[in-house]
Write a protein that holds these residues in place. Sequence first.
Motif, PDB file in Angstrom:
ATOM      1  N   PHE A 376     -36.607  19.953 -27.844  1.00 56.64           N
ATOM      2  CA  PHE A 376     -37.742  20.859 -27.652  1.00 56.64           C
ATOM      3  C   PHE A 376     -37.468  21.892 -26.562  1.00 56.64           C
ATOM      4  N   ARG A 377     -36.652  21.489 -25.578  1.00 58.82           N
ATOM      5  CA  ARG A 377     -36.423  22.384 -24.447  1.00 58.82           C
ATOM      6  C   ARG A 377     -35.319  23.407 -24.698  1.00 58.82           C
ATOM      7  N   GLY A 378     -34.257  23.000 -25.403  1.00 60.15           N
ATOM      8  CA  GLY A 378     -33.120  23.907 -25.538  1.00 60.15           C
ATOM      9  C   GLY A 378     -32.457  23.919 -26.891  1.00 60.15           C
ATOM     10  N   GLY A 379     -32.954  23.115 -27.825  1.00 57.63           N
ATOM     11  CA  GLY A 379     -32.356  23.095 -29.147  1.00 57.63           C
ATOM     12  C   GLY A 379     -31.384  21.941 -29.316  1.00 57.63           C
ATOM     13  N   ARG A 380     -30.798  21.872 -30.509  1.00 62.77           N
ATOM     14  CA  ARG A 380     -29.961  20.727 -30.847  1.00 62.77           C
ATOM     15  C   ARG A 380     -28.677  20.675 -30.024  1.00 62.77           C
ATOM     16  N   GLU A 381     -28.080  21.838 -29.749  1.00 63.08           N
ATOM     17  CA  GLU A 381     -26.828  21.829 -28.988  1.00 63.08           C
ATOM     18  C   GLU A 381     -27.057  21.306 -27.563  1.00 63.08           C
ATOM     19  N   ILE A 382     -28.125  21.765 -26.945  1.00 57.21           N
ATOM     20  CA  ILE A 382     -28.451  21.276 -25.591  1.00 57.21           C
ATOM     21  C   ILE A 382     -28.753  19.781 -25.632  1.00 57.21           C
ATOM     22  N   ALA A 383     -29.465  19.346 -26.668  1.00 56.90           N
ATOM     23  CA  ALA A 383     -29.785  17.928 -26.793  1.00 56.90           C
ATOM     24  C   ALA A 383     -28.522  17.089 -26.918  1.00 56.90           C
ATOM     25  N   LEU A 384     -27.541  17.595 -27.680  1.00 58.14           N
ATOM     26  CA  LEU A 384     -26.267  16.870 -27.831  1.00 58.14           C
ATOM     27  C   LEU A 384     -25.536  16.783 -26.495  1.00 58.14           C
ATOM     28  N   VAL A 385     -25.524  17.893 -25.756  1.00 58.10           N
ATOM     29  CA  VAL A 385     -24.874  17.895 -24.432  1.00 58.10           C
ATOM     30  C   VAL A 385     -25.527  16.871 -23.511  1.00 58.10           C
ATOM     31  N   ILE A 386     -26.833  16.879 -23.514  1.00 57.90           N
ATOM     32  CA  ILE A 386     -27.560  15.971 -22.608  1.00 57.90           C
ATOM     33  C   ILE A 386     -27.346  14.518 -23.009  1.00 57.90           C
ATOM     34  N   ALA A 387     -27.371  14.235 -24.307  1.00 57.27           N
ATOM     35  CA  ALA A 387     -27.191  12.861 -24.772  1.00 57.27           C
ATOM     36  C   ALA A 387     -25.799  12.337 -24.409  1.00 57.27           C
ATOM     37  N   LEU A 388     -24.767  13.148 -24.714  1.00 60.45           N
ATOM     38  CA  LEU A 388     -23.398  12.724 -24.383  1.00 60.45           C
ATOM     39  C   LEU A 388     -23.216  12.565 -22.871  1.00 60.45           C
ATOM     40  N   SER A 389     -23.792  13.509 -22.118  1.00 64.24           N
ATOM     41  CA  SER A 389     -23.672  13.451 -20.656  1.00 64.24           C
ATOM     42  C   SER A 389     -24.363  12.217 -20.090  1.00 64.24           C
ATOM     43  N   MET A 390     -25.538  11.927 -20.609  1.00 64.11           N
ATOM     44  CA  MET A 390     -26.276  10.760 -20.120  1.00 64.11           C
ATOM     45  C   MET A 390     -25.470   9.484 -20.335  1.00 64.11           C
ATOM     46  N   ILE A 391     -24.882   9.334 -21.506  1.00 62.49           N
ATOM     47  CA  ILE A 391     -24.098   8.127 -21.794  1.00 62.49           C
ATOM     48  C   ILE A 391     -22.940   7.992 -20.814  1.00 62.49           C
ATOM     49  N   LEU A 392     -22.167   9.065 -20.671  1.00 65.37           N
ATOM     50  CA  LEU A 392     -20.985   8.994 -19.798  1.00 65.37           C
ATOM     51  C   LEU A 392     -21.371   8.865 -18.326  1.00 65.37           C
ATOM     52  N   ILE A 393     -22.390   9.574 -17.891  1.00 68.15           N
ATOM     53  CA  ILE A 393     -22.803   9.525 -16.483  1.00 68.15           C
ATOM     54  C   ILE A 393     -23.296   8.129 -16.102  1.00 68.15           C
ATOM     55  N   VAL A 394     -24.077   7.509 -16.966  1.00 70.68           N
ATOM     56  CA  VAL A 394     -24.586   6.166 -16.684  1.00 70.68           C
ATOM     57  C   VAL A 394     -23.438   5.151 -16.673  1.00 70.68           C
ATOM     58  N   ILE A 395     -22.498   5.304 -17.620  1.00 71.84           N
ATOM     59  CA  ILE A 395     -21.350   4.388 -17.649  1.00 71.84           C
ATOM     60  C   ILE A 395     -20.515   4.529 -16.376  1.00 71.84           C
ATOM     61  N   VAL A 396     -20.175   5.781 -16.030  1.00 75.76           N
ATOM     62  CA  VAL A 396     -19.349   6.010 -14.848  1.00 75.76           C
ATOM     63  C   VAL A 396     -20.084   5.576 -13.570  1.00 75.76           C
ATOM     64  N   GLY A 397     -21.370   5.918 -13.463  1.00 71.22           N
ATOM     65  CA  GLY A 397     -22.140   5.521 -12.281  1.00 71.22           C
ATOM     66  C   GLY A 397     -22.207   4.013 -12.127  1.00 71.22           C
ATOM     67  N   SER A 398     -22.421   3.303 -13.237  1.00 75.42           N
ATOM     68  CA  SER A 398     -22.489   1.840 -13.188  1.00 75.42           C
ATOM     69  C   SER A 398     -21.159   1.233 -12.774  1.00 75.42           C
ATOM     70  N   LEU A 399     -20.073   1.768 -13.309  1.00 74.02           N
ATOM     71  CA  LEU A 399     -18.752   1.225 -12.978  1.00 74.02           C
ATOM     72  C   LEU A 399     -18.359   1.540 -11.536  1.00 74.02           C
ATOM     73  N   ILE A 400     -18.766   2.703 -11.040  1.00 76.92           N
ATOM     74  CA  ILE A 400     -18.528   3.014  -9.622  1.00 76.92           C
ATOM     75  C   ILE A 400     -19.273   2.023  -8.736  1.00 76.92           C
ATOM     76  N   GLY A 401     -20.535   1.800  -9.061  1.00 73.98           N
ATOM     77  CA  GLY A 401     -21.328   0.861  -8.285  1.00 73.98           C
ATOM     78  C   GLY A 401     -20.803  -0.556  -8.347  1.00 73.98           C
ATOM     79  N   MET A 402     -20.224  -0.940  -9.471  1.00 71.43           N
ATOM     80  CA  MET A 402     -19.678  -2.281  -9.626  1.00 71.43           C
ATOM     81  C   MET A 402     -18.336  -2.435  -8.905  1.00 71.43           C
ATOM     82  N   LEU A 403     -17.482  -1.407  -8.970  1.00 70.11           N
ATOM     83  CA  LEU A 403     -16.116  -1.518  -8.440  1.00 70.11           C
ATOM     84  C   LEU A 403     -16.047  -1.349  -6.923  1.00 70.11           C
ATOM     85  N   LEU A 404     -16.892  -0.517  -6.345  1.00 65.40           N
ATOM     86  CA  LEU A 404     -16.795  -0.258  -4.909  1.00 65.40           C
ATOM     87  C   LEU A 404     -16.889  -1.524  -4.058  1.00 65.40           C
TER      88      LEU A 404
END
Length: 446
Positions: A376-404
């Motif tokens: 609704f905010r930016g169209g399908r391309e923006i939605a795809l960017v946000i979805a992919l980014s959310m998945i990778l950011i949460v994975i990387v953030g969780s692994l950083i928090g676990m490994l440190l």
Amino acid sequence: MQQTVTGLETLLAKGEPDQIARVLMHEHPADIAVALQAMPPEESWRILRQAGQRRVAAIFSYLDHACQMQLAMIVPRADLAAIVTDMQSDDRADLYHELSPEQREALMPALAQAEREDIRRLTAYREGTAGAIMTSDYAALPSDISATQALRLLRREAPAKETIYRAYVIDDERRLIGAVRLEDIITAPHRATIADIMDTNLHAVRVHDDEEAAARKIARYDIIALPVIDDQDQLVGIITHDDALDVMEAEATEDFHRVATITDLDSSVSRATVPILYRARISWLMILVFGNIFSGAGIAHFEDTIAAHLALMFFLPILIASGGNAGSQSSTLMVRALATGDIALSDWGKVFARELAVAVLLGLSMAAAIAVIGIFRGGREIALVIALSMILIVIVGSLIGMLLPFILSRFRMDPATASTPLVTSIADATGVLIYFSIARLVLAMP
């Protein structure tokens, strides 16, 4: 009837002499100590000295170290010596540790030889060890006496001992060979000896063992006290459950402070001055300020992508916060598990695989939620960017928090240093790079 602390403070400060006497006699020493700590030292001592000598020592033991030090500076030497004499041996040693060299030099000659030797022995152990928190006020029994004789002996020793609910059995060279509960002595057959009823399956620690390990052992085995032995297996003291609780509380407080990147806060928050609080907080905040420059540099690097798609900025705080939050959750779980011994350094591979699976599920769930808004905010391309980014950011953030925490533990550093602000700062910078890299890649596609 038990009074509130505020009520006790009012009674002690403004009450009639008979009211003050009743409070000092009947209220719990811990509650009286809290009320006295809110008063000037001179006023606290004026009230405290109206109690009996043993009662004064009991109340004094519950005062925090800062208040004890203030009183030690104004209490006459003879009165301070009487207080120290009647304190439990471990409390006495703790007080001695806090005194200045001049105060120690003035106090020691006023004490009896037994108290001086006990203080020297207990304060000889390094801080943070079992020896440093043990008390020498334990009940010891030989193995060849009868249960009836043991009861008579414990009855005589009870006033001077920290606990008699569990007595420790020693041989002629004071080596620990067993322990016996008071209940077992009372219910033992008339002819039974201590050797017949004692428990030889003991949980003991050595004087140089870590105090936190000793406290965890008391909690694990649910025992009232833990014997402490030296390198010759001789009994030298016990650690009681209340001292173990103090250790665990202090460790939990230290971990909370480190999780918030607060360092070297030795006094309570209520008594801490502005300079103390400033020093405890400024160092890590300054480090994190410069660490966050990387996030700004990442945004500056992708200025062209941002200028072409301003809708990306709307989702930046959401994505960055999500990565930091996921990392903070993971870090908190790992820090606590490592601190309690629930997991060990060798478990990192198993924990990594499990955390990766959890992070993928969390990322997918959060991506599904945010993608709807992205359409609704930016169209399908923006939605795809946000979805992919959310998945990778949460994975990387969780692994950083676990490994440190594992990395810090591996280098013999406190894993609590892998705290929320530190994990968040690292996850923020990483998240910015992930988000705008994916945006540049996806939005540049024909």
